[in-house]
Design an enzyme around this catalytic site. Structure first.
Site, PDB file in Angstrom:
ATOM      1  N   GLU A  74      28.518  22.866  27.537  1.00 59.69           N
ATOM      2  CA  GLU A  74      28.490  24.337  27.608  1.00 59.69           C
ATOM      3  C   GLU A  74      29.504  24.917  28.606  1.00 59.69           C
ATOM      4  O   GLU A  74      29.148  25.573  29.596  1.00 59.69           O
ATOM      5  CB  GLU A  74      27.080  24.876  27.876  1.00 59.69           C
ATOM      6  CG  GLU A  74      26.348  24.372  29.109  1.00 59.69           C
ATOM      7  CD  GLU A  74      24.893  24.891  29.188  1.00 59.69           C
ATOM      8  OE1 GLU A  74      24.331  25.323  28.166  1.00 59.69           O
ATOM      9  OE2 GLU A  74      24.318  24.831  30.297  1.00 59.69           O
ATOM     10  N   GLU A 109      21.853  21.362  21.858  1.00 59.11           N
ATOM     11  CA  GLU A 109      20.599  21.723  22.527  1.00 59.11           C
ATOM     12  C   GLU A 109      19.974  22.908  21.816  1.00 59.11           C
ATOM     13  O   GLU A 109      20.665  23.874  21.477  1.00 59.11           O
ATOM     14  CB  GLU A 109      20.837  22.140  23.998  1.00 59.11           C
ATOM     15  CG  GLU A 109      21.236  21.014  24.905  1.00 59.11           C
ATOM     16  CD  GLU A 109      21.549  21.474  26.333  1.00 59.11           C
ATOM     17  OE1 GLU A 109      20.981  22.489  26.794  1.00 59.11           O
ATOM     18  OE2 GLU A 109      22.370  20.803  26.980  1.00 59.11           O
TER      19      GLU A 109
END
Ligand SMILES: *[C@@H]1O[C@H](CO)[C@@H](O)[C@H](O)[C@H]1NC(C)=O
Ligand SMILES: *[C@@H]1O[C@H](CO)[C@@H](O)[C@H](O)[C@H]1NC(C)=O
Ligand SMILES: *[C@@H]1O[C@H](CO)[C@@H](O)[C@H](O)[C@H]1NC(C)=O
Ligand SMILES: *[C@@H]1O[C@H](CO)[C@@H](O)[C@H](O)[C@H]1NC(C)=O
Ligand SMILES: *[C@@H]1O[C@H](CO)[C@@H](O)[C@H](O)[C@H]1NC(C)=O
Ligand SMILES: *[C@@H]1O[C@H](CO)[C@@H](O)[C@H](O)[C@H]1NC(C)=O
Length: 497
Positions: free
Chosen positions: A186, A396
């Site tokens: 991320e 995720e």
């Protein structure tokens, strides 16, 4: 929820709702689709100063406040066999984990730590032995503290060389058994949280009044770090393709955090603000990776604060990601914020540059999320339509709940069903999504919440010296879904209201 947001919300749902038909099972997904669950090194392994590991910036950051730390975490370093066994019993097809840079290379560069090497080789062997596909993240918030101290880590271009050397070791040592690599976890939220807001390690900022910004520059560092993250990824990817890919036959991707973004009202301003937010949150990283340069709107607003790609760098970054890794949890509303011309560029940060306000939907906050499957479907549609339909792995997705011993996590089951259903809709409409990882396999030390809330399919009793693991309802639900016996109703409009 206010009337005005409800109106825009209803219109979004009508646009996005496809004809949801009958119940689905795991077998409705493409044959090679991978379903798994995830952890990361610092959050799972513990053993922080054992067997030669040295501190990362995350160790330092977590020791600076009262939210707990990853010194022991789940003790995955010692309990990996037990955990792989429970993953196998759950029926996981894949496991996403990260490699602790300072466990493998304690000085950040140079000699390898033989015990660190052995740990990851054993873990990968154990996974393969149980038929579980490893998906490895190289960088998950845990830069060697020694590199931070030496030259400032991600805000200096020296990081590119050190990261590439670390990646080289990982490809060489583990690449025969690892086919899926994510370079950076991320990256967008890392750059924003760590260098604009100061709420993630290493905690740099200059504008956030809620934290003690003793070091950093929120108006420049997030963009410098973002640039170096892209260049470091591209450099590792180039190395993999030159030296390893023909033999090891794996793929290598970059990952970003993607909120669902939806205009707060149907005003033109909010529509434009939402497009701008998509460019700032996702386009910032994905436009260089897919098209070779930053979004025009960012260049215009940031001027000289946005680093420039040389022609050669642009060529190296463009096309350097075989897939896009997506971290997605929830959807937010976007509304235009009033211009602040008096705010000097040197006092700006990522959010004032973006010029929007973000509003959580329903009961959502930083620590809780409502179940909003249509927002997930819209993210996958956006990626398909705006970035030439790249291969995608959902790295995720999951629901945080207060960490306690309640094993009946039916809200998590409901959330997961909705999101998997939304993903199936997007795939049926052409999205090239190839895998899905629930966050997380077991309760972990969490980035923002410490041990207060958790996402695990398994409960971990952190007060028990043995750190006993116990399956939650969601674990047996996932098993049933993966073995094809559980049929799931497609998400309904009412699921998001
Ligand atoms: C399905 O894909 C087409 C082509 O990209 C797009 O026009 C359409 O809006 C998509 N449908 C939904 C429900 O997102
Ligand atoms: C902020 O950080 C500085 C430098 O570390 C420290 O001296 C100061 O006491 C801190 N202030 C607060 C309010 O935490
Ligand atoms: C941030 O960097 C810019 C450009 O070097 C400079 O003008 C500004 O004063 C710096 N801000 C802080 C808070 O150091
Ligand atoms: C928000 O929380 C309230 C109280 O817990 C609950 O009744 C309601 O269903 C929640 N709303 C959503 C959209 O989940
Ligand atoms: C957690 O472990 C502690 C210490 O062994 C024990 O007293 C407690 O009952 C356990 N809690 C649960 C929910 O099992
Ligand atoms: C499928 O998973 C469920 C758990 O939800 C389990 O009870 C059942 O025995 C499994 N069936 C098969 C065929 O493996």
């Amino acid at each position: 929820m206010q009337t005005v947001s409800l109106l825009s919300f209803v219109s979004v749902v009508i646009v996005l709702a496809t004809s949801y038909c009958d119940a689905f099972t795991r077998n409705d997904f493409p044959e090679h689709f991978l379903f798994g669950a995830a952890t990361s090194a610092y959050q799972w392994e513990g053993a922080a100063d054992e067997d030669g590991r040295t501190p990362s910036v995350w160790d330092t950051f977590s020791h600076s406040d009262e939210r707990g730390n990853g010194d022991i975490a789940c003790d995955g370093y010692h309990k990996y066999k037990e955990d792989v066994k429970l993953m196998a019993e759950m029926g996981l097809e894949a496991f996403r984990f990260s490699i602790s840079w300072t466990r493998l290379i304690p000085n950040g560069r140079g000699p390898l730590n033989p015990k660190g090497l052995t740990f990851y080789k054993n873990l990968i062997k154990e996974l393969r032995g149980h038929g579980i596909e490893p998906h490895v993240t190289l960088y998950h918030y845990d830069l060697p503290q020694v590199l931070e101290d030496e030259y400032g880590g991600w805000i200096d271009r020296k990081i590119i060389k050190d990261f590439t050397a670390f990646a080289d070791v990982c490809f060489r040592e583990f690449g025969d058994d690892v086919k899926l690599w994510t370079t950076i976890n991320e990256a967008n939220i890392f750059a924003i949280g760590a260098y604009s807001e100061g709420i993630l390690p290493p905690g740099h900022c200059s504008t956030n009044k809620l934290v003690n910004c003793s070091i950093g520059n929120s108006s420049t560092e997030p963009y410098i770090a973002g640039h170096n993250l892209l260049l470091a990824h591209a450099s590792a990817s180039k190395l993999y393709r030159l030296k390893y890919k023909s033999k090891q036959r794996g793929s290598i991707g970059f990952s970003i955090y993607a909120y669902g973004l939806s205009p707060y009202t149907n005003s033109e301003d909010d529509g434009i603000a939402t497009e701008r937010a998509k460019d700032f949150f996702s386009g910032w990283m994905l436009k260089p990776l897919v098209f070779g340069d930053y979004p025009e709107v960012m260049k215009r607003i940031l001027g000289s604060r946005l680093p420039v790609f040389s022609e050669e760098e642009s060529k190296q970054v463009k096309g350097s990601s075989d897939f896009v890794g997506i971290i997605h949890y929830t959807t937010i509303y976007i509304t235009n914020s009033k211009p602040t011309p008096s705010l000097l560029p040197s006092n700006r940060d990522f959010f004032t540059d973006m010029g929007v306000e973000t509003i959580f939907i329903g009961n959502s906050s930083f620590f809780t999320f409502d179940t909003i499957p249509w927002g997930f479907e819209s993210v996958l549609e956006y990626l398909k339509q705006s970035y030439n339909n790249p291969p995608i792995y959902i790295l995720e997705n999951g629901l945080p709940l207060k960490h306690d011993s309640t094993l009946q996590d039916s809200e998590r089951v409901e959330y997961t069903q909705g999101y998997i259903g939304a993903m199936l809709n997007a795939i049926k409409n052409g999205s090239d999504t190839r895998g899905y990882f629930l966050w997380s396999v077991i309760d972990l030390y969490e980035l923002l919440a410490g041990y207060k809330s958790s996402f695990g399919l398994y409960y971990v009793n952190f007060s028990d010296p043995g750190l006993k693991r116990s399956p939650k309802l969601s674990a047996s639900w996932y098993t049933g879904f993966l073995n094809g016996t559980i049929h799931v109703d497609p998400p309904k409009l009412s699921a998001s209201s």
